[in-house]
Design an enzyme around this catalytic site. Structure first.
Site, short mmCIF file in Angstrom:
data_model
loop_
_atom_site.label_atom_id
_atom_site.label_comp_id
_atom_site.label_asym_id
_atom_site.label_seq_id
_atom_site.Cartn_x
_atom_site.Cartn_y
_atom_site.Cartn_z
N TYR A 263 15.29 -76.09 5.96
CA TYR A 263 14.37 -76.36 4.85
C TYR A 263 14.30 -75.19 3.86
O TYR A 263 14.03 -75.39 2.70
CB TYR A 263 12.98 -76.64 5.40
CG TYR A 263 12.87 -77.98 6.10
CD1 TYR A 263 12.64 -79.14 5.36
CD2 TYR A 263 13.02 -78.09 7.47
CE1 TYR A 263 12.55 -80.37 5.99
CE2 TYR A 263 12.93 -79.32 8.11
CZ TYR A 263 12.70 -80.46 7.37
OH TYR A 263 12.61 -81.68 7.98
N THR B 47 12.03 -69.52 13.53
CA THR B 47 11.36 -68.55 14.40
C THR B 47 10.19 -69.25 15.09
O THR B 47 9.05 -69.16 14.64
CB THR B 47 10.84 -67.33 13.61
OG1 THR B 47 10.25 -67.79 12.38
CG2 THR B 47 11.92 -66.35 13.30
N LYS C 141 3.18 -61.90 5.06
CA LYS C 141 3.58 -63.31 5.14
C LYS C 141 2.72 -64.07 6.18
O LYS C 141 2.22 -65.16 5.92
CB LYS C 141 5.07 -63.39 5.52
CG LYS C 141 5.54 -64.73 5.99
CD LYS C 141 5.54 -65.76 4.88
CE LYS C 141 5.63 -67.16 5.44
NZ LYS C 141 5.88 -68.16 4.45
N ARG D 199 -16.84 -68.22 -6.70
CA ARG D 199 -16.06 -67.47 -5.72
C ARG D 199 -15.96 -68.19 -4.38
O ARG D 199 -15.69 -67.57 -3.36
CB ARG D 199 -16.66 -66.06 -5.54
CG ARG D 199 -16.36 -65.15 -6.74
CD ARG D 199 -17.18 -63.88 -6.75
NE ARG D 199 -18.61 -64.12 -6.87
CZ ARG D 199 -19.24 -64.41 -8.02
NH1 ARG D 199 -18.56 -64.48 -9.14
NH2 ARG D 199 -20.54 -64.64 -8.04
N GLY E 100 -0.49 -79.45 10.61
CA GLY E 100 0.86 -79.52 11.17
C GLY E 100 1.83 -78.69 10.37
O GLY E 100 1.43 -77.82 9.59
N CYS F 48 4.62 -73.89 9.57
CA CYS F 48 4.20 -72.60 9.00
C CYS F 48 2.76 -72.31 9.39
O CYS F 48 2.48 -71.44 10.21
CB CYS F 48 4.33 -72.65 7.49
SG CYS F 48 5.95 -73.19 6.97
N TYR G 268 3.87 -84.41 8.79
CA TYR G 268 2.78 -83.44 8.88
C TYR G 268 1.95 -83.37 7.62
O TYR G 268 0.83 -82.83 7.64
CB TYR G 268 3.30 -82.06 9.30
CG TYR G 268 3.83 -81.19 8.19
CD1 TYR G 268 5.17 -81.24 7.82
CD2 TYR G 268 3.00 -80.31 7.52
CE1 TYR G 268 5.66 -80.43 6.81
CE2 TYR G 268 3.47 -79.49 6.51
CZ TYR G 268 4.79 -79.56 6.15
OH TYR G 268 5.26 -78.75 5.16
N LYS G 269 2.47 -83.90 6.52
CA LYS G 269 1.68 -83.99 5.30
C LYS G 269 2.28 -85.02 4.36
O LYS G 269 3.31 -85.62 4.68
CB LYS G 269 1.52 -82.64 4.62
CG LYS G 269 2.80 -82.08 4.02
CD LYS G 269 2.47 -80.83 3.22
CE LYS G 269 3.69 -80.30 2.52
NZ LYS G 269 3.40 -79.12 1.74
N1 SAJ Z 1 -3.95 -79.15 5.28
C1 SAJ Z 1 -5.28 -79.48 5.47
N2 SAJ Z 1 -6.17 -79.16 4.48
C2 SAJ Z 1 -5.78 -78.54 3.34
C3 SAJ Z 1 -4.44 -78.20 3.15
C4 SAJ Z 1 -3.53 -78.52 4.15
O1 SAJ Z 1 -5.67 -80.06 6.49
O2 SAJ Z 1 -6.64 -78.29 2.49
C5 SAJ Z 1 -2.94 -79.47 6.32
C6 SAJ Z 1 -1.84 -80.38 5.81
O3 SAJ Z 1 -2.18 -81.73 5.89
C7 SAJ Z 1 -0.71 -80.00 6.74
C8 SAJ Z 1 -0.94 -78.51 6.99
O4 SAJ Z 1 -2.29 -78.28 6.66
O5 SAJ Z 1 -0.80 -80.69 7.97
C9 SAJ Z 1 -0.07 -77.57 6.19
O6 SAJ Z 1 0.15 -78.05 4.88
P1 SAJ Z 1 0.27 -77.15 3.56
O7 SAJ Z 1 0.71 -78.05 2.48
O8 SAJ Z 1 -0.98 -76.42 3.30
O9 SAJ Z 1 1.34 -76.05 3.90
P2 SAJ Z 1 2.89 -76.10 4.46
O10 SAJ Z 1 2.87 -75.81 5.91
O11 SAJ Z 1 3.61 -77.30 3.98
O12 SAJ Z 1 3.56 -74.87 3.73
C10 SAJ Z 1 2.95 -73.62 3.81
C11 SAJ Z 1 2.77 -73.36 2.35
N3 SAJ Z 1 1.44 -72.89 2.20
C12 SAJ Z 1 0.47 -73.06 1.37
O13 SAJ Z 1 -0.18 -72.11 1.25
C13 SAJ Z 1 0.13 -74.32 0.65
C14 SAJ Z 1 3.87 -72.50 1.75
O14 SAJ Z 1 3.40 -71.77 0.62
C15 SAJ Z 1 4.51 -71.51 2.72
O15 SAJ Z 1 5.67 -70.97 2.16
C16 SAJ Z 1 4.91 -72.27 3.95
O16 SAJ Z 1 3.70 -72.72 4.55
C17 SAJ Z 1 5.73 -71.36 4.86
O17 SAJ Z 1 6.97 -71.51 4.89
O18 SAJ Z 1 5.20 -70.45 5.48
#
Ligand code: SAJ
Length: 407
Positions: free
Chosen positions: A10, A81, A202, A242, A253, A256, A315-316
């Site tokens: 990815y 990882t 990170k 704030r 899920g 990350c 997962y999303k």
């Molecule tokens: N989720 C919630 N509530 C929220 C936001 C997300 O329940 O308000 C859930 C989502 O449904 C999902 C999970 O969290 O199950 C993660 O989704 P996400 O869209 O927040 O993040 P990822 O895992 O797809 O990608 C993250 C990214 N992080 C964010 O800050 C939005 C990305 O910037 C990072 O590069 C990536 O992890 C990574 O590779 O570490």
């Protein structure tokens, strides 16, 4: 510059394509021969906005896909990882194996950049010794860098170009040299720091979001217990200049946010109470969804679990990635309770990967009375009227017109 990108998943694949389109000579390496063959034939293994176009641009320039490591001036390592479930520590085996393979072929002067997310101290503990054991002097013969990515699945190509990045290096000169390479496509700020700070930053970023989501999820439980509307409360609270509470949901899920905080818990036991509690809170949400389903079924006089359907396996929203998905966690929980029979549908998944899964939405709907909307795919937003007559549990408050139950 000639760059060997190792691990075409990815992160690695979009990065390799982006570098090639920006004029670098790229070798994309992956040990999965099937993946390499499909990339050679123009088939991209996952969906991502703009990736087909980027691929077409890249292959017009210089890029090859292979299972071999190829001698280059720079190696970018983007391998998985995972964390070890029992100890919560990082499993660095893919990184170790990639760095060892690089050391077999690289010449003095090469830059080795680790992009994979690692727990703080991983590079000192596992990567430096491999390089030194090969007789190379770090900082003279081999230049080590940690350049963690920040891109959001679903919007990766845009974010590769527009997100700020961090480069951890042992010297500013090397940091600047690597920064110039990333600047060939990254239009945002690139911060140079040391490797341990880059590693920690990170993991901290994703942990911050995990904790914030856990707070929203805990508020959901509090509000449910006291008959308050959590969404209204968060909406109003976020008007404070704030305050920025994230969205509650059926769990967290992906590979990350649900994984990185465990690195800190594993490495700093006793110092990570808040982080650990947040992890547990988010992991408890699929079970909370089941409790809500149980209550709703009782209220509606429903007894047959096989008339309950899960909408969404990924997962999303709008991705086809099911890693650590709340729906899979929920189905796992059901198994632990020796219960099964829920029907499942996800418009992003057209192969059968789980029991009782449907690939046709209408057929799925005809078999269920209660639909748990676990994922807010655009598909459901565009097809909301088809849910008419169903009992609905909307776990993310995304439906606009239906009468629904919330978490
Ligand atoms: N989720 C919630 N509530 C929220 C936001 C997300 O329940 O308000 C859930 C989502 O449904 C999902 C999970 O969290 O199950 C993660 O989704 P996400 O869209 O927040 O993040 P990822 O895992 O797809 O990608 C993250 C990214 N992080 C964010 O800050 C939005 C990305 O910037 C990072 O590069 C990536 O992890 C990574 O590779 O570490």
């Amino acid at each position: 510059m000639e760059i060997n990108v190792i691990g075409l998943g990815y992160i690695g694949l979009p990065t390799a394509l982006m570098l090639a389109s920006s004029g670098h000579k790229i070798v994309g390496t992956d040990f999965n021969k099937k993946l390499v063959a499909s990339l050679q034939n123009g088939r991209i293994p996952f969906e991502e906005i703009g990736i087909e176009e980027l691929y077409s641009e890249a292959i017009k320039k210089e890029i090859i896909f292979t299972s071999e490591y190829i001698k280059s001036s720079m190696y970018i390592i983007t391998v998985p990882t995972p964390y070890i479930k029992a100890s919560k520590k990082i499993d660095p085996s893919y990184i170790i194996s990639a760095v060892k393979s690089v050391m077999e072929i690289c010449d003095k002067g090469a830059v080795v950049a680790i992009e994979s997310t690692v727990s703080p101290g991983t590079i000192d503990a596992f990567v430096r010794p491999i390089i030194q054991d090969k007789g190379f002097v770090l900082g003279e013969d081999i230049h080590l860098v940690h350049a963690p990515e920040r891109i959001l699945p679903g919007n990766m190509i845009y974010e590769l170009r527009h997100n700020s990045r961090t480069i951890g290096a042992d010297s500013v000169e090397v940091g600047e040299k690597v920064k110039a390479i990333y600047e060939s496509f990254c239009e945002s700020e690139i911060v140079i720091t040391d490797i341990r700070t880059a590693e920690m930053t990170k993991v901290v970023e994703n942990t911050f979001r995990d904790i914030n989501i856990a707070f929203a999820n805990e508020l959901t439980k509090i509000c449910r217990s006291d008959d308050l509307d959590v969404y209204e409360i968060i909406r109003i609270a976020n008007k404070h200049p704030r305050v920025n509470i994230l969205n509650p949901g059926p769990g967290v899920g992906g590979h990350c946010i649900s994984v990185d905080p465990w690195f800190l818990v594993g490495d700093y036991p006793g110092l990570t109470n808040l982080i650990l509690t947040a992890r547990h809170t988010n992991d408890s949400m699929p079970e909370f969804v089941l409790e809500r389903v149980n209550t709703i079924m009782k209220e509606k006089g429903m007894t047959d679990l096989s008339r309950v359907g899960i909408y969404g396996l990924t997962y999303k929203q709008d991705v086809d990635d099911v890693r650590e998905s709340p729906s899979l966690q929920l189905l796992e929980k059901m198994k632990e309770h020796l219960s099964s029979g829920l029907k499942v549908y996800d418009p992003m998944i057209d192969t059968i990967i789980i029991d009782n899964q449907y690939t046709n939405f209408e057929e799925f709907l005809s078999e269920v009375d209660l639909v748990i909307v676990m994922v807010s795919h655009t598909h459901i937003l565009n097809n909301e009227e088809k849910l008419a007559g169903k009992i609905i549990l909307d776990t993310q408050k995304v439906l606009k017109n239906s009468i629904v139950n919330y978490l």
